[in-house]
Every structure is written in structure tokens, then in C-alpha cells.
Write a protein that holds these residues in place. Structure first.
Motif, PDB file in Angstrom:
ATOM      1  N   TYR A  61       4.232 -17.208  -5.202  1.00 13.81           N
ATOM      2  CA  TYR A  61       4.855 -16.104  -5.456  1.00 13.81           C
ATOM      3  C   TYR A  61       5.282 -16.099  -7.016  1.00 13.81           C
ATOM      4  N   LEU A  62       5.227 -16.515  -7.916  1.00 14.60           N
ATOM      5  CA  LEU A  62       5.326 -16.732  -9.038  1.00 14.60           C
ATOM      6  C   LEU A  62       4.302 -15.714  -9.808  1.00 14.60           C
ATOM      7  N   ARG A  63       2.851 -16.430  -9.517  1.00 14.65           N
ATOM      8  CA  ARG A  63       2.199 -15.689  -9.680  1.00 14.65           C
ATOM      9  C   ARG A  63       2.301 -14.371  -9.468  1.00 14.65           C
ATOM     10  N   LEU A  64       2.726 -13.290  -8.008  1.00 16.95           N
ATOM     11  CA  LEU A  64       2.228 -12.206  -7.800  1.00 16.95           C
ATOM     12  C   LEU A  64       3.403 -11.689  -9.147  1.00 16.95           C
ATOM     13  N   GLN A  65       3.507 -11.860  -9.641  1.00 17.41           N
ATOM     14  CA  GLN A  65       5.026 -11.414 -10.595  1.00 17.41           C
ATOM     15  C   GLN A  65       4.164 -10.730 -12.045  1.00 17.41           C
ATOM     16  N   GLY A  66       3.202 -11.424 -11.810  1.00 18.97           N
ATOM     17  CA  GLY A  66       2.371 -10.684 -13.070  1.00 18.97           C
ATOM     18  C   GLY A  66       1.327  -9.798 -12.941  1.00 18.97           C
ATOM     19  N   ASN A  67       0.753  -9.179 -14.114  1.00 22.34           N
ATOM     20  CA  ASN A  67      -0.096  -8.781 -14.014  1.00 22.34           C
ATOM     21  C   ASN A  67      -1.912  -8.848 -13.573  1.00 22.34           C
ATOM     22  N   PRO A  68      -2.226  -7.784 -12.959  1.00 24.11           N
ATOM     23  CA  PRO A  68      -3.398  -8.384 -12.187  1.00 24.11           C
ATOM     24  C   PRO A  68      -4.083  -9.090 -13.127  1.00 24.11           C
ATOM     25  N   PRO A  69      -4.943  -9.611 -12.685  1.00 25.92           N
ATOM     26  CA  PRO A  69      -6.582 -10.672 -13.908  1.00 25.92           C
ATOM     27  C   PRO A  69      -7.044  -9.768 -14.338  1.00 25.92           C
ATOM     28  N   ASN A  70      -7.489  -9.859 -14.842  1.00 25.37           N
ATOM     29  CA  ASN A  70      -8.342  -9.347 -15.567  1.00 25.37           C
ATOM     30  C   ASN A  70     -10.184  -9.719 -15.850  1.00 25.37           C
ATOM     31  N   ALA A  71      -9.788 -11.028 -15.288  1.00 22.04           N
ATOM     32  CA  ALA A  71     -10.875 -12.581 -16.077  1.00 22.04           C
ATOM     33  C   ALA A  71     -11.669 -11.893 -14.618  1.00 22.04           C
ATOM     34  N   PHE A  72     -11.907 -11.538 -13.316  1.00 26.11           N
ATOM     35  CA  PHE A  72     -12.773 -12.111 -12.543  1.00 26.11           C
ATOM     36  C   PHE A  72     -13.173 -10.297 -12.116  1.00 26.11           C
ATOM     37  N   ALA A  73     -12.511  -9.482 -13.018  1.00 26.85           N
ATOM     38  CA  ALA A  73     -12.822  -8.024 -13.123  1.00 26.85           C
ATOM     39  C   ALA A  73     -14.320  -7.259 -12.980  1.00 26.85           C
ATOM     40  N   ALA A  74     -14.915  -7.595 -11.610  1.00 33.02           N
ATOM     41  CA  ALA A  74     -16.523  -6.523 -12.051  1.00 33.02           C
ATOM     42  C   ALA A  74     -17.182  -5.924 -12.568  1.00 33.02           C
TER      43      ALA A  74
ATOM     44  N   GLY B 150      -3.847  -4.249  -6.306  1.00 39.22           N
ATOM     45  CA  GLY B 150      -3.158  -3.413  -7.755  1.00 39.22           C
ATOM     46  C   GLY B 150      -1.976  -4.510  -7.789  1.00 39.22           C
ATOM     47  N   LYS B 151      -1.183  -4.093  -9.040  1.00 38.67           N
ATOM     48  CA  LYS B 151      -0.001  -5.042  -9.238  1.00 38.67           C
ATOM     49  C   LYS B 151       0.996  -4.963  -8.506  1.00 38.67           C
ATOM     50  N   THR B 152       1.779  -6.187  -7.921  1.00 39.72           N
ATOM     51  CA  THR B 152       2.398  -6.233  -7.185  1.00 39.72           C
ATOM     52  C   THR B 152       3.586  -5.262  -6.710  1.00 39.72           C
ATOM     53  N   VAL B 153       3.602  -4.823  -5.983  1.00 38.38           N
ATOM     54  CA  VAL B 153       5.089  -3.533  -5.502  1.00 38.38           C
ATOM     55  C   VAL B 153       5.857  -4.574  -4.962  1.00 38.38           C
ATOM     56  N   TRP B 154       7.315  -5.024  -5.523  1.00 39.65           N
ATOM     57  CA  TRP B 154       8.325  -5.231  -4.798  1.00 39.65           C
ATOM     58  C   TRP B 154       9.547  -4.525  -4.123  1.00 39.65           C
ATOM     59  N   ASP B 155      10.792  -4.912  -3.678  1.00 39.25           N
ATOM     60  CA  ASP B 155      11.558  -5.343  -3.136  1.00 39.25           C
ATOM     61  C   ASP B 155      12.839  -6.121  -2.981  1.00 39.25           C
ATOM     62  N   GLY B 156      12.921  -5.540  -4.635  1.00 39.14           N
ATOM     63  CA  GLY B 156      14.079  -6.722  -5.445  1.00 39.14           C
ATOM     64  C   GLY B 156      13.587  -7.999  -5.047  1.00 39.14           C
TER      65      GLY B 156
ATOM     66  N   LEU C 162      -4.754 -17.183  -5.366  1.00 35.78           N
ATOM     67  CA  LEU C 162      -4.759 -16.416  -3.654  1.00 35.78           C
ATOM     68  C   LEU C 162      -3.664 -15.336  -4.030  1.00 35.78           C
ATOM     69  N   ALA C 163      -2.857 -15.378  -4.708  1.00 40.03           N
ATOM     70  CA  ALA C 163      -1.958 -14.642  -5.466  1.00 40.03           C
ATOM     71  C   ALA C 163      -2.943 -12.963  -6.549  1.00 40.03           C
ATOM     72  N   GLU C 164      -3.755 -13.918  -7.550  1.00 37.44           N
ATOM     73  CA  GLU C 164      -4.464 -12.989  -8.176  1.00 37.44           C
ATOM     74  C   GLU C 164      -6.074 -12.468  -6.932  1.00 37.44           C
ATOM     75  N   TRP C 165      -6.440 -12.724  -6.126  1.00 34.27           N
ATOM     76  CA  TRP C 165      -7.085 -12.051  -5.125  1.00 34.27           C
ATOM     77  C   TRP C 165      -6.378 -10.758  -4.545  1.00 34.27           C
ATOM     78  N   ARG C 166      -4.960 -11.281  -4.927  1.00 32.85           N
ATOM     79  CA  ARG C 166      -4.751 -10.031  -3.968  1.00 32.85           C
ATOM     80  C   ARG C 166      -3.632  -8.532  -4.723  1.00 32.85           C
ATOM     81  N   GLN C 167      -4.053  -9.556  -5.316  1.00 33.48           N
ATOM     82  CA  GLN C 167      -3.460  -8.024  -6.904  1.00 33.48           C
ATOM     83  C   GLN C 167      -4.742  -7.841  -7.369  1.00 33.48           C
ATOM     84  N   LEU C 168      -6.429  -8.589  -7.558  1.00 39.27           N
ATOM     85  CA  LEU C 168      -7.307  -7.809  -7.352  1.00 39.27           C
ATOM     86  C   LEU C 168      -7.637  -6.645  -6.198  1.00 39.27           C
ATOM     87  N   GLU C 169      -7.501  -6.596  -4.907  1.00 40.39           N
ATOM     88  CA  GLU C 169      -7.222  -6.148  -4.008  1.00 40.39           C
ATOM     89  C   GLU C 169      -6.141  -4.767  -3.793  1.00 40.39           C
TER      90      GLU C 169
END
Length: 246
Positions: free
Chosen positions: A233-246, A173-179, A164-171
Motif C-alpha cells: 500500500y505504501l509503495r503504491l503511493q510513490g512513483n513507478p520504478p525506473n530500475a527495471f524498465a526494459a 503506471g502511476k497509481t490512481v487514487w480515490d481518496g 508486487l506494488a512496483e510490478w503493478r506500477q510497471l504495468e
């Protein structure tokens, strides 16, 4: 014993590979299985293809998502009840979440895919570790006989959170954080609820089989959504995945 020597999560991986190999070899020898050439990469399952089949809500507002706590799942309140969302929007978000949750829950060989991914599997392991630490801290006793099944149930729940986190990042991009608060979409909260419900229905027997002692002041079922949301939550801290990029 393999569990004691190597740890439970690596043992789960060995068991998954071993069982699959044994079944395939047996079918091949019996003439019931034919080895086919590996499919080309373009034919493999991809979340982006699954997602293209889902209706997109007209409005999917950004929301803040802090580090999850196990107490947030105890009340079983509707997602984002505190935001007083308009009824039509809530219906649209939940309908979207139902479709996405179905695809996450039905994703083929999800645990194997996560185990083969160098970025996903450490998140799954850490989420399971945090969940077990929480369980022991709340007085949950774990019995050796069902430990592998229990940890596999937690790992599957965590892998669904990672997806789910990777899906969010695919749509987005890199997660924006407020603290320490991640910016996600409202539909993610509804999807977490739906995936958690499905995971409980599927995995509670394996979870309970590994429990030797259940404290009166803690619901053991909460370990599954906690593992899922911790991995999310932890996966959102990483970079967007490349594995499923079409």
C-alpha cells in the motif's frame, strides 16, 4: 552491541554483507571460488522478464484497495469473496497469481536489492515499524535474542509487498487514487494471498523465535501478511520504478 547502537534493520544489512563477504573470501582462499567480472546490466534479473513468461488473464478488473488492517487476514476467506466473481474468472486470476507469487517468492536476493534501492528501503523500514507498533499494541512481547530474525522476516515480507506494488506500477503506471483507496487489479489480491501463504511457511519459525509473549486474542502469524500489504500500500503511493524498465 550493534543492534542496540544502530537499530535492527541497519544491523540486518551489515550482517547480510558481512556473511556474504566471509563466505566468498573463504571459498576464494580455498580455491573453490573464482572472481568473475560483473555481468552487464542487460543480464541482471528483472521482474519484467519474469512477468513475460506468465499467461495474462483475459480479464483483470480494477478494484479498490484501502489501507490494510490486520483483521482482514484473520478469517482466511478467499480473495475478493465479496465480489462474487464468476468461477472461470476466479480460476484464471488465481492461476496468474500463482505464477507471479512464485516469481516474487523466488526472486534472488530480494532483501538485498530492496536495501540498495533508495525508494524501496524506506518503505520496507516504515512497514516493519508499523508492524512492530501493531504487535506491541496487541500485547505481543518481543525477546532480544530473536529480534534480528523476527525483523528480518518482517522485512522480507515487506520487500515482497514492495515488489508486487512496483510490478503493478510497471504495468499500469502511476497509481490512481480515490481518496485513501488505491486502484489495483483483482489479480493483485490473489497474489497477496499466495505470497502471504508462502511467506508464512518460510518465515514463521524466525517470527516465533523473536516472540516472548503471545496474547490469546491475537494471532502472531498475522504480522507477516500485515507487513506485506502495508508495504504494498505504501509503495503504491510513490512513483513507478525506473530500475527495471526494459
Amino acid at each position: 552491541m550493534a543492534v542496540l547502537r544502530f537499530g535492527v534493520l541497519p544491523t540486518i544489512l551489515v550482517m547480510m554483507v558481512g556473511v556474504t563477504s566471509a563466505v566468498l573470501v573463504g571459498r576464494h582462499r580455498a580455491g573453490r571460488f573464482t572472481v568473475r567480472p560483473r555481468a552487464r546490466r542487460g543480464q541482471e534479473w528483472r521482474p519484467t522478464v519474469q512477468h513475460a513468461e506468465l499467461p495474462t488473464p483475459a480479464d483483470d478488473p480494477a478494484i479498490g484497495y484501502p489501507e490494510p488492517s490486520v483483521e482482514q487476514f484473520a478469517a482466511r476467506t478467499p480473495p475478493l469473496a465479496h465480489l462474487k466473481l464468476e468461477g472461470g474468472l476466479r480460476t484464471a486470476l488465481d492461476g496468474f497469481a500463482l505464477g507471479r507469487a512464485k516469481r516474487i517468492v523466488e526472486a534472488p536476493d530480494l532483501l538485498s536489492h530492496a536495501a540498495a534501492d533508495a525508494e524501496s528501503w524506506p518503505v520496507v523500514e516504515l512497514a516493519v515499524q508499523k508492524t512492530l507498533e501493531l504487535a506491541r499494541g496487541r500485547g505481543v512481547g518481543i525477546q532480544a535474542e530473536g529480534q534480528v530474525g523476527l525483523q528480518k522476516a518482517l522485512a522480507l515480507s515487506a520487500a515482497r509487498g514492495v515488489l508486487l506494488a512496483e510490478w503493478r506500477q510497471l504495468e499500469d503506471g502511476k497509481t490512481v487514487w480515490d481518496g485513501p483507496v488505491a486502484r489495483i487489479r483483482a489479480s493483485d489480491a490473489f497474489t497477496i494471498q499466495r505470497v502471504s501463504e508462502a511467506t508464512e511457511r518460510q518465515q514463521l519459525p524466525d517470527l516465533f523465535a523473536g516472540i516472548a509473549r503471545r496474547p490469546q486474542d491475537f494471532e502472531v502469524r498475522l504480522l507477516l501478511p500485515y507487513a506485506l500489504t502495508t508495504a504494498f500500500y505504501l509503495r503504491l503511493q510513490g512513483n513507478p520504478p525506473n530500475a527495471f524498465a526494459a
